[in-house]
Structures are given as structure tokens and as C-alpha cells.
Design a protein around this motif. Structure first.
Motif, short mmCIF file in Angstrom:
data_model
loop_
_atom_site.label_atom_id
_atom_site.label_comp_id
_atom_site.label_asym_id
_atom_site.label_seq_id
_atom_site.Cartn_x
_atom_site.Cartn_y
_atom_site.Cartn_z
N PHE A 114 9.52 -30.68 -5.50
CA PHE A 114 10.17 -31.92 -5.90
C PHE A 114 11.68 -31.77 -5.76
N GLU A 115 12.36 -32.79 -5.32
CA GLU A 115 13.82 -32.80 -5.42
C GLU A 115 14.20 -33.75 -6.55
N ALA A 116 15.28 -33.47 -7.26
CA ALA A 116 15.68 -34.33 -8.36
C ALA A 116 17.20 -34.46 -8.43
N PHE A 117 17.67 -35.63 -8.73
CA PHE A 117 19.11 -35.79 -9.01
C PHE A 117 19.33 -36.95 -9.96
N GLU A 118 20.53 -37.00 -10.51
CA GLU A 118 20.85 -38.02 -11.52
C GLU A 118 22.11 -38.78 -11.12
N VAL A 119 22.06 -40.09 -11.25
CA VAL A 119 23.27 -40.90 -11.06
C VAL A 119 23.71 -41.37 -12.44
N ARG A 120 24.98 -41.18 -12.78
CA ARG A 120 25.45 -41.54 -14.12
C ARG A 120 26.47 -42.66 -14.08
N MET A 121 26.23 -43.67 -14.91
CA MET A 121 27.13 -44.83 -14.96
C MET A 121 27.58 -45.08 -16.39
N PHE A 122 28.65 -45.83 -16.51
CA PHE A 122 29.16 -46.18 -17.83
C PHE A 122 29.76 -47.58 -17.78
N GLY A 123 29.49 -48.36 -18.80
CA GLY A 123 30.17 -49.64 -18.93
C GLY A 123 29.38 -50.85 -18.49
N LEU A 124 28.07 -50.70 -18.28
CA LEU A 124 27.26 -51.87 -17.93
C LEU A 124 25.94 -51.80 -18.69
N PRO A 125 25.30 -52.97 -18.94
CA PRO A 125 24.04 -52.94 -19.68
C PRO A 125 22.88 -52.52 -18.77
N GLU A 126 21.83 -51.98 -19.39
CA GLU A 126 20.69 -51.47 -18.63
C GLU A 126 20.04 -52.58 -17.79
N SER A 127 20.07 -53.82 -18.30
CA SER A 127 19.42 -54.92 -17.58
C SER A 127 20.14 -55.19 -16.25
N GLU A 128 21.44 -54.95 -16.22
CA GLU A 128 22.21 -55.16 -15.00
C GLU A 128 21.80 -54.11 -13.96
N LEU A 129 21.63 -52.86 -14.40
CA LEU A 129 21.17 -51.81 -13.49
C LEU A 129 19.77 -52.14 -12.97
N ALA A 130 18.90 -52.63 -13.88
CA ALA A 130 17.53 -52.98 -13.48
C ALA A 130 17.56 -54.06 -12.40
N ARG A 131 18.44 -55.06 -12.59
CA ARG A 131 18.55 -56.15 -11.62
C ARG A 131 18.99 -55.62 -10.26
N VAL A 132 20.00 -54.73 -10.26
CA VAL A 132 20.49 -54.18 -9.00
C VAL A 132 19.42 -53.34 -8.32
N LEU A 133 18.66 -52.56 -9.11
CA LEU A 133 17.60 -51.75 -8.52
C LEU A 133 16.56 -52.64 -7.83
N ILE A 147 11.83 -43.36 -9.82
CA ILE A 147 13.12 -43.71 -10.43
C ILE A 147 12.93 -44.03 -11.91
N THR A 148 13.66 -43.36 -12.76
CA THR A 148 13.63 -43.67 -14.20
C THR A 148 15.06 -43.95 -14.64
N THR A 149 15.26 -45.04 -15.39
CA THR A 149 16.61 -45.24 -15.93
C THR A 149 16.54 -45.08 -17.43
N CYS A 150 17.59 -44.51 -18.01
CA CYS A 150 17.63 -44.46 -19.47
C CYS A 150 19.05 -44.49 -19.97
N LEU A 151 19.18 -45.06 -21.18
CA LEU A 151 20.47 -45.18 -21.84
C LEU A 151 20.62 -43.94 -22.71
N ARG A 152 21.60 -43.10 -22.42
CA ARG A 152 21.74 -41.85 -23.15
C ARG A 152 23.15 -41.74 -23.69
N GLY A 153 23.30 -41.92 -25.00
CA GLY A 153 24.61 -41.81 -25.62
C GLY A 153 25.61 -42.79 -25.04
N GLY A 154 25.15 -44.01 -24.70
CA GLY A 154 26.06 -45.02 -24.18
C GLY A 154 26.21 -44.97 -22.67
#
Lengths: 350, 350
Positions: A114-133, A147-154
Motif C-alpha cells: 500500500f502507498e499512503a500520504f496525507e494532505v493537510r488543510m486549515f481554514g475551511l469546513p469539512e463540507s467544502e472539502l467534501a464538495r471539492v472531492l 480517501i478518508t477525510t477527518c477533522l483533527r484538532g481544527g
């Protein structure tokens, strides 16, 4: 814990036998632990309590303990059961030994990597990321990616896993995220924000001044090894007098503007720069609640000021959502990201 | 998240229908959130993204969101499925509404209530607690109790659950623990150590001075609401100059004894008392690693000094086990427990 070896042994159809060498090892570890921690316990009682941990299913391999508990590799009919201790440090530490066992290697050779990586963002709501995905998915086939998205410490973390041969999907995802949400993305390699801040500091020293975050900002900065190379220290000025005594904030200003005000945050940042002789500083003062809010300054109102000794400033005073814990956690992240924007020489997106 | 309502609906044999009132509520919440956080998003896109959250299995009840996601109570053939959001704050906040639903009350009325309590200890290994629990079990029937022990941030927590009519077993357990491990037990009611410290302070103010814990001690003290009543603040003196500049530690002492030494910890505590005008102080300086250890002062060597303005002192310098994270976490707990012993006017057990 006491039951694991027994249950796994039964599953694998193997009797438990005492591994005497392991028993001796565990005994030495416990003895050493008791001596180092300067506590005194009856060694015979400890030995009896720990003998059970040295019981191993016949034909299984015991792995040397990282703490006090050994691990187990138990072959079971073409499968293999790996028993590891729960504490993350012990589990991680024992993993290489587990992987090196022939029975485990044999199973792994049948698996695809398996290959794995993480993209980290700040300053937008999770629903906005879901819409873009969803948008990206309409333009490209992302099915080879998990693909899994999660809100972690903001922060918004997009965790991506895929097998070999998913390069096209991977590039489509990364390209799409960069184009549509690049301004919110601070790492495509899963870096922690404090690692990014440390890199941007480039040899300069940071100091912090905190009120409502109560030490969380400093604790976050000192999380990783080597932080003494870029972190001078911080003041947790919980009481108003501490803001004046330790950071030089004008008591009259606290009186007139309130301890939670952009003006006080500004002077706290100045104080941190001066008292620690630092090159960069970040100050946080806010109302974490549940009490202390007013109509004008509700619970969640937090003033941030990031400053460089050379004069550049970035200040914000948002109202953050959530309960006390959320507000403290989120304030810590806002402070670090504000610092990042200041060090990058740009404004946060609106 | 997007799939939950669908899957539960299928399980319960109920079609999904749009709950328009809920859709409107979610829309208002998202709009408010976007406004408060001063960010701008396309409201129509957000509305579309959140419409899915308002899809509810027919005959189910949607619970008002605590964040942006509604909960669900779905009757399913004598059972009832409760769907709650994952974030602890939202989950807890929605719980009372879920419990008040007739379908849930009906299920609960068929259940017997559970009692639960926690016994908290510090300063002994888990194997010692296990041994004592076995001893108590030989003398009394503990079978009506569900007992779980776990090591949490250096503390040993015994979680006990039982149904009605387990008074005898419960008393046998509590009596046995008190008699055999009372000196290690600091709460029979599951209180956090900082709550106990706050009570022991009895109106006096605390200040802290930290090096290797890097703010974790102050953060722990300010975790709970109302901590401004007993916590003045702290200094995170990561750099040596900060120890001198902000806490008045003699630079010559740092030179001769080292920044990690009982002597420096003592002066850090004095500094915290003086600079914050506090009644009690606790100082921590140590080597959290992974680098910086020597033969004489290995990684994990941490010096603690708890002091009252009236002169009482309690100091310790153990070598703590574990990696950087463990050592920082454990040091925070040792500091708080050392303070507790000082405020109780007794020595920690050996």
C-alpha cells in the motif's frame, strides 16, 4: 492481557508452555524498572505476577518486551497471529521484530504493498472539502484511491491510500486539490504545522505568550525533538498581573480595553519578543468559557497577534466555535497557522 | 457519514425521505458558522452538500444538530438504532435528546441500570495492582463487578461497573484497595489530579515553571473551567537564558550544576513564586530526549521541586521510563502528584 496467549493458543490449536528464557528477561526488566523508579516491591510477588506473561503457545515465537510484556508470533494454519502490546510506543517498537519473523514474512509476501500520504488543510469546513472531492471525482476516476477525510484538532486531514498503478488517479486528486483548495493546503506530505513553522523560521527563535490556551501552544511547539533549536519558551499569563509583570503589558490598557483585546494581544507579543530576546512571537488571549463571555466578547472570542522582531505583524480576532476544549485546541492551531502566514509573508485567505 | 442514514434505513426497512425542516436548520447553522468564522463560501454549493444530511429514514426522528450534523433515532423491529455524530462534544450534547425519544425510552425501560465508578492511583506498576486485585478476589466474591484497569497518562485507573445488588462485592473491593494500596490511591471517585490539587490549594494561587514538559503542566492546570481561581500562570523556560531572564535562575548555577539539576529546579520554583506572587509553585526541568542524555543524567532524568511561599519544599529527581512523549506526559503527572503530597503535608510513598 492475561488471557490473550491462552485464547490465541486455543485458536491455533497449540498448548501453552513456559518460555523460561523469556520469564527471566521479564523478571530483569521489572527489577530494573523498580530500581530506576526508586520504588520497592516484593520481588517474588512481582515474579509470580509476571510469570504468566512468559507462557507461550507451543511452536510460537515470543518477541522481546519493549515495556514489560512480550509479543507473540503464532503460526495458525497458513495464517499467522501477531500479538503485540497495546501502548503505542511498545507496539511500534516491537513491530520490526514481528515483521522479521519467517512466519510473518511468508504471509506478507502474499500481500500487495500500500502507498499512503496525507494532505493537510486549515481554514475551511469539512463540507467544502467534501464538495471539492466530489467535483474532482466528476472529472477523473478516483476509484483506485481509498480517501478518508477527518477533522483533527481544527485541521482537515485527507488520508489517501492506494496500491501500485494508481498514479493517474493520484495525480488527478493532488492536482485538483492544489488548484481548487491550494490556498488552504499547507502540506501535501502530512507534515505537522509546527514542523512547517520550524522550517519557515530558518534559524530564528520563537517565543509565545498565552492566556486562554494555557500552555497548549508551547506544548505543541515542544512536542517534537529538536525544538530547542527554534523555541525559546513561553509565558502562560493566566492572571492579569502576570500579563503585566512577566510580559510588560500596560495595566491601564488591560483596564481600558480588557485582558481579551487585540491591543493586549499586541503588547503580549511585544513582551514575548523582548523578554525572550526572540525573533518571532505569537500571543493568544481569549475567552475559552464556559463562563466569562459577554454580548460584545462572547465565549470563543480569541485575539491573536503574530509578530517578528523586524516589525511585521499579523493579527486576527475571530469567534471560534465549540466548547472550552475545542476553543483551546483550535486557538492553538490558529496561532500556529497565523505564524506560518506571517513567516510566509502573506495574508490568510478569507 | 454520508452513508449512515442509508445503511441504517435499509437495516430498518425504511426508505430515505427529505426532512425539509431539518434541511433548513442545517442550512442556517452552516450560514452562521461561515459568517462567524469570517470565511466566504458559495452558499448554494454548501446547501447542496448539506442536503444529504437532512435525508432521514421514513418514520425515524431527526435530532437537532449540535455541530452541523443531525442525529437519528430509527425504530427497527423492537430494537432502536441511535445515530449520533462522532465528535465527543456533539455526541454528548445530543445524548439527552436521544434519550428523551419515546422509542429509546421504551428500550431503556427493559434494561437494568449500571453503576460505575473509578479508583485512581499513582506511583505503582500495573502488575502490582493486578496482584492485589487477585489477592482481594481470593478473599471475596468480586464476580458481580466488571473491573477494568488501565494505565492512563502515568496514572493507574480502575474502572468498576456493576448492576444493582452488588454492594457487598463493591465494599470488599474498595476496602481491600484502601487497605492494601491506600497510600497510592488519590481518588475513589474518579477525580482528575488537578481537581484534587485545586481543592487542596483552598484559595491559594499556583504558578509553574517548566522546561522539558514545555507547557503541558500549565495546560493541564487550565484544562478545567474555573482554573483562573487557583492558577496564576507559568513560564516555559526552554532556553537557558529564559530560565535566568524570566525566573531569575543564577546563570552561574546553570553553568556549574547544569540546566537539569535539583538546584536549578529549586531556583525555578522560587522564581515562579516570586514573579507570579503565588502561594505555591512547581518546577520541572529534565531530559525528555531522544538526545541530550549523558551517563550521569540519562534521557528520562527529571528534576521536580514543589514549594510553598511559606517555605515547605518537596523535591524529587527520578529517571522516568519511555520515549519523549511518555517522559513529558509522566513528568506532568509526577509534578501534579508531588504538589498534592506537599499540600497534604506528607511524603510520597517509596
Amino acid at each position: 492481557d492475561d488471557l490473550t496467549a491462552e485464547v490465541v493458543g486455543r485458536f491455533a490449536g497449540r498448548e501453552l508452555v513456559l518460555d523460561e528464557a523469556m520469564e527471566q528477561k521479564i523478571h530483569e526488566i521489572i527489577k530494573g524498572f523498580a530500581a530506576r523508579s526508586k520504588m520497592r516491591f516484593d520481588p517474588d510477588a512481582l515474579r509470580a505476577a509476571n510469570r504468566k506473561q512468559a507462557m507461550v503457545p507451543e511452536g510460537a515465537t515470543a518477541l522481546d518486551p519493549m515495556g514489560t510484556a512480550p509479543g507473540l508470533v503464532v503460526p495458525a494454519d497458513g495464517m499467522v497471529v501477531i500479538v503485540l502490546p497495546g501502548p503505542p510506543r511498545e507496539l511500534k517498537g516491537m513491530w520490526p521484530a514481528a515483521l522479521s519473523q519467517p512466519a510473518v514474512r511468508e504471509v506478507l509476501e502474499r500481500a500487495e504493498p500500500f502507498e499512503a500520504f496525507e494532505v493537510r488543510m486549515f481554514g475551511l469546513p469539512e463540507s467544502e472539502l467534501a464538495r471539492v472531492l466530489r467535483e474532482i471525482e466528476e472529472e477523473a476516476d478516483l476509484s483506485p484511491l481509498e480517501i478518508t477525510t477527518c477533522l483533527r484538532g481544527g485541521e482537515l486531514v485527507t488520508d489517501v491510500r492506494h496500491r501500485a498503478g494508481a498514479d493517474e488517479a493520484r495525480e488527478a486528486l493532488l492536482g485538483g486539490l492544489e488548484q481548487k483548495l491550494g490556498q488552504f493546503t499547507y502540506s501535501f506530505q502530512g507534515e505537522a504545522i509546527e514542523t512547517v513553522v520550524a522550517r519557515l523560521l530558518g534559524g530564528r527563535m520563537l517565543a509565545v505568550a498565552e492566556s486562554c490556551t494555557g500552555g497548549l501552544l508551547a506544548a505543541r511547539c515542544t512536542d517534537a525533538p529538536g525544538s530547542s533549536l527554534w523555541f525559546s519558551g513561553g509565558v502562560v499569563s493566566y492572571a492579569d498581573e502576570a500579563k503585566s509583570e512577566l510580559l510588560g503589558v500596560d495595566p491601564g490598557l488591560i483596564e481600558s480595553k480588557g485582558a481579551v483585546s487585540p491591543e493586549v494581544a499586541d503588547q503580549m507579543a511585544d513582551g514575548a519578543l523582548a523578554r525572550f530576546g526572540a525573533d518571532a512571537a505569537c500571543a493568544v488571549t481569549g475567552i475559552a468559557g464556559p463562563d466569562g463571555g459577554t454580548d460584545e466578547k462572547p465565549v470563543g472570542y480569541v485575539c491573536f497577534c503574530a509578530k517578528l522582531a523586524t516589525g511585521e505583524v499579523l493579527a486576527r480576532d475571530p469567534v471560534l466555535p465549540g466548547d472550552r476544549g475545542d476553543i483551546r485546541q483550535r486557538s492553538t492551531m490558529v496561532a500556529l497557522h497565523l505564524l506560518r502566514y506571517l513567516l510566509e509573508g502573506r495574508e490568510p485567505p478569507r
